[in-house]
Scaffold this motif. Structure first.
Motif, PDB file in Angstrom:
ATOM      1  N   ARG A   1       0.894  -6.959   4.495  1.00 27.63           N
ATOM      2  CA  ARG A   1      -0.190  -7.825   4.446  1.00 27.63           C
ATOM      3  C   ARG A   1      -1.472  -7.087   4.985  1.00 27.63           C
ATOM      4  N   ALA A   2      -2.407  -7.284   4.263  1.00 28.41           N
ATOM      5  CA  ALA A   2      -3.843  -6.684   4.599  1.00 28.41           C
ATOM      6  C   ALA A   2      -4.746  -7.771   5.065  1.00 28.41           C
ATOM      7  N   GLY A   3      -4.780  -7.875   6.688  1.00 32.40           N
ATOM      8  CA  GLY A   3      -5.397  -9.002   7.260  1.00 32.40           C
ATOM      9  C   GLY A   3      -4.555 -10.129   7.005  1.00 32.40           C
ATOM     10  N   ASP A   4      -5.147 -11.385   6.425  1.00 24.01           N
ATOM     11  CA  ASP A   4      -4.241 -12.559   6.175  1.00 24.01           C
ATOM     12  C   ASP A   4      -3.900 -12.348   4.506  1.00 24.01           C
ATOM     13  N   THR A   5      -4.114 -11.495   3.952  1.00 24.18           N
ATOM     14  CA  THR A   5      -3.721 -11.446   2.560  1.00 24.18           C
ATOM     15  C   THR A   5      -2.451 -10.649   2.113  1.00 24.18           C
ATOM     16  N   MET A   6      -1.630 -11.431   1.447  1.00 28.50           N
ATOM     17  CA  MET A   6      -0.331 -10.633   1.340  1.00 28.50           C
ATOM     18  C   MET A   6      -0.448  -9.858  -0.010  1.00 28.50           C
ATOM     19  N   VAL A   7       0.240  -8.491   0.085  1.00 24.12           N
ATOM     20  CA  VAL A   7       0.336  -7.524  -0.645  1.00 24.12           C
ATOM     21  C   VAL A   7       1.584  -6.915  -0.795  1.00 24.12           C
ATOM     22  N   THR A   8       1.828  -5.984  -1.746  1.00 26.44           N
ATOM     23  CA  THR A   8       2.946  -5.075  -1.942  1.00 26.44           C
ATOM     24  C   THR A   8       2.404  -3.781  -0.957  1.00 26.44           C
ATOM     25  N   CYS A   9       3.469  -3.398  -0.563  1.00 28.32           N
ATOM     26  CA  CYS A   9       3.400  -2.067   0.579  1.00 28.32           C
ATOM     27  C   CYS A   9       3.036  -0.824   0.102  1.00 28.32           C
ATOM     28  N   ASP A  10       2.791  -0.828  -1.366  1.00 27.83           N
ATOM     29  CA  ASP A  10       2.218   0.298  -1.981  1.00 27.83           C
ATOM     30  C   ASP A  10       0.537   0.230  -1.917  1.00 27.83           C
ATOM     31  N   LEU A  11       0.266  -0.843  -1.583  1.00 28.80           N
ATOM     32  CA  LEU A  11      -1.488  -1.046  -1.374  1.00 28.80           C
ATOM     33  C   LEU A  11      -1.584  -0.888   0.118  1.00 28.80           C
ATOM     34  N   PRO A  12      -2.926  -0.686   0.308  1.00 30.09           N
ATOM     35  CA  PRO A  12      -3.380  -0.456   1.859  1.00 30.09           C
ATOM     36  C   PRO A  12      -2.991  -1.680   2.640  1.00 30.09           C
ATOM     37  N   HIS A  13      -2.505  -1.694   3.964  1.00 24.94           N
ATOM     38  CA  HIS A  13      -2.038  -2.773   4.493  1.00 24.94           C
ATOM     39  C   HIS A  13      -1.995  -2.474   6.129  1.00 24.94           C
TER      40      HIS A  13
ATOM     41  N   GLY B   1       0.000  -2.430  12.930  1.00 28.77           N
ATOM     42  CA  GLY B   1      -0.669  -1.478  13.025  1.00 28.77           C
ATOM     43  C   GLY B   1      -2.143  -1.484  13.261  1.00 28.77           C
ATOM     44  N   GLU B   2      -2.916  -0.683  13.744  1.00 25.21           N
ATOM     45  CA  GLU B   2      -4.271  -0.749  14.147  1.00 25.21           C
ATOM     46  C   GLU B   2      -5.025  -0.131  13.050  1.00 25.21           C
ATOM     47  N   THR B   3      -4.411   0.520  12.013  1.00 25.65           N
ATOM     48  CA  THR B   3      -4.960   1.187  11.053  1.00 25.65           C
ATOM     49  C   THR B   3      -4.336   0.954   9.765  1.00 25.65           C
ATOM     50  N   THR B   4      -5.017   0.814   8.768  1.00 30.18           N
ATOM     51  CA  THR B   4      -4.266   0.661   7.362  1.00 30.18           C
ATOM     52  C   THR B   4      -3.770   1.774   6.835  1.00 30.18           C
ATOM     53  N   THR B   5      -2.604   1.415   6.231  1.00 29.91           N
ATOM     54  CA  THR B   5      -1.659   2.693   5.549  1.00 29.91           C
ATOM     55  C   THR B   5      -1.120   2.224   4.216  1.00 29.91           C
ATOM     56  N   THR B   6      -0.476   3.010   3.469  1.00 26.19           N
ATOM     57  CA  THR B   6       0.308   2.812   2.337  1.00 26.19           C
ATOM     58  C   THR B   6       1.804   2.964   2.505  1.00 26.19           C
ATOM     59  N   GLY B   7       2.668   2.509   1.727  1.00 25.02           N
ATOM     60  CA  GLY B   7       3.991   2.842   1.518  1.00 25.02           C
ATOM     61  C   GLY B   7       4.959   2.047   2.643  1.00 25.02           C
ATOM     62  N   THR B   8       6.172   2.299   2.740  1.00 27.56           N
ATOM     63  CA  THR B   8       7.165   1.355   3.615  1.00 27.56           C
ATOM     64  C   THR B   8       7.670   2.282   4.821  1.00 27.56           C
TER      65      THR B   8
END
Length: 221
Positions: A144-156, A206-213
């Motif tokens: 998730r990016a904030g309250d938005t569900m995303v796949t983990c290859d996207l910033p989250h 996390g406190e910062t966004t990242t990509t991957g699992t």
């Protein structure tokens, strides 16, 4: 490719949205390591009353009404190689019935296909069979990016690490979540519980966004 000849694990590439949404699919198979949109995870069974209809194939209202019953969701997680903590996102099911000619000839096989992503048609070069066992599985995992569900290859900024027992006080749930997150990631990670209905979801945060699992124990293809 004839509907009755399609095997579990067969991939096909559809180039038009109308083809993805169509009730049948007779496109040729392609290697699952090449761009494709659909992968067959199983075959379905029609209700006896529908199987008996003919010789003409039933209309779209009847087919649409039995699609969910024909293709069960139960085989999907085993097909993807998912274990209890693994949560997926962005995977859709497409149900494909025999063509009109096949139905007239007596074919009643229903194909249960998976597609990755939304819009499109979505395309991938990753075989989905056992995909969650591999290091390139971020595209299938729930983040998730904030309250938005995303796949983990996207910033989250959060990755789902399974569900924990919702009983007890907040500190108890948090402790269970921290244990689950540690097992998921293979080491200590910040984690928090999100209560959604009667479910206690464990999220690695996390406190910062990242990509991957951060899933531990994955192997390269």
């Amino acid at each position: 490719m004839a509907t009755g000849e399609v095997q579990v694990g067969t991939c096909k590439d559809k180039t038009l949205a109308e083809e993805m949404a169509g009730f049948s699919d007779s496109a040729p198979a392609v290697p699952c390591t090449e761009p494709h949109t659909l992968e067959t995870y199983g075959t379905g069974t029609l209700p006896d009353a529908v199987k008996a209809l003919g010789p003409a194939r039933p209309g779209p209202e009847i087919l649409a009404g039995v699609a969910a019953e024909a293709c069960s969701y139960d085989p999907i997680r085993p097909y993807l190689g998912a274990t209890a903590p693994d949560q997926t996102w962005g995977i859709e099911v497409f149900v494909k019935f025999p063509t009109r000619a096949e139905w007239t000839a007596g074919v009643r096989t229903v194909l249960c296909d998976l597609a990755v992503g939304t819009g499109g048609p979505p395309r991938t070069v990753l075989p989905l069979r056992d995909a969650l066992r591999y290091t390139d599985s971020a595209r299938l995992r729930m983040c998730r990016a904030g309250d938005t569900m995303v796949t983990c290859d996207l910033p989250h900024d959060g990755e789902r690490a399974g569900d924990v027992d919702a009983s007890g006080a907040d500190p108890d749930r948090t402790a269970r979540c921290e244990d689950a997150a540690r097992a998921y990631a293979g080491g200590p990670v910040p984690a928090a519980v999100t209560l959604r209905g009667g479910t206690a979801e464990c999220w690695i945060t996390g406190e910062t966004t990242t990509t991957g699992t951060v899933r531990a124990g994955l192997v390269a293809r």
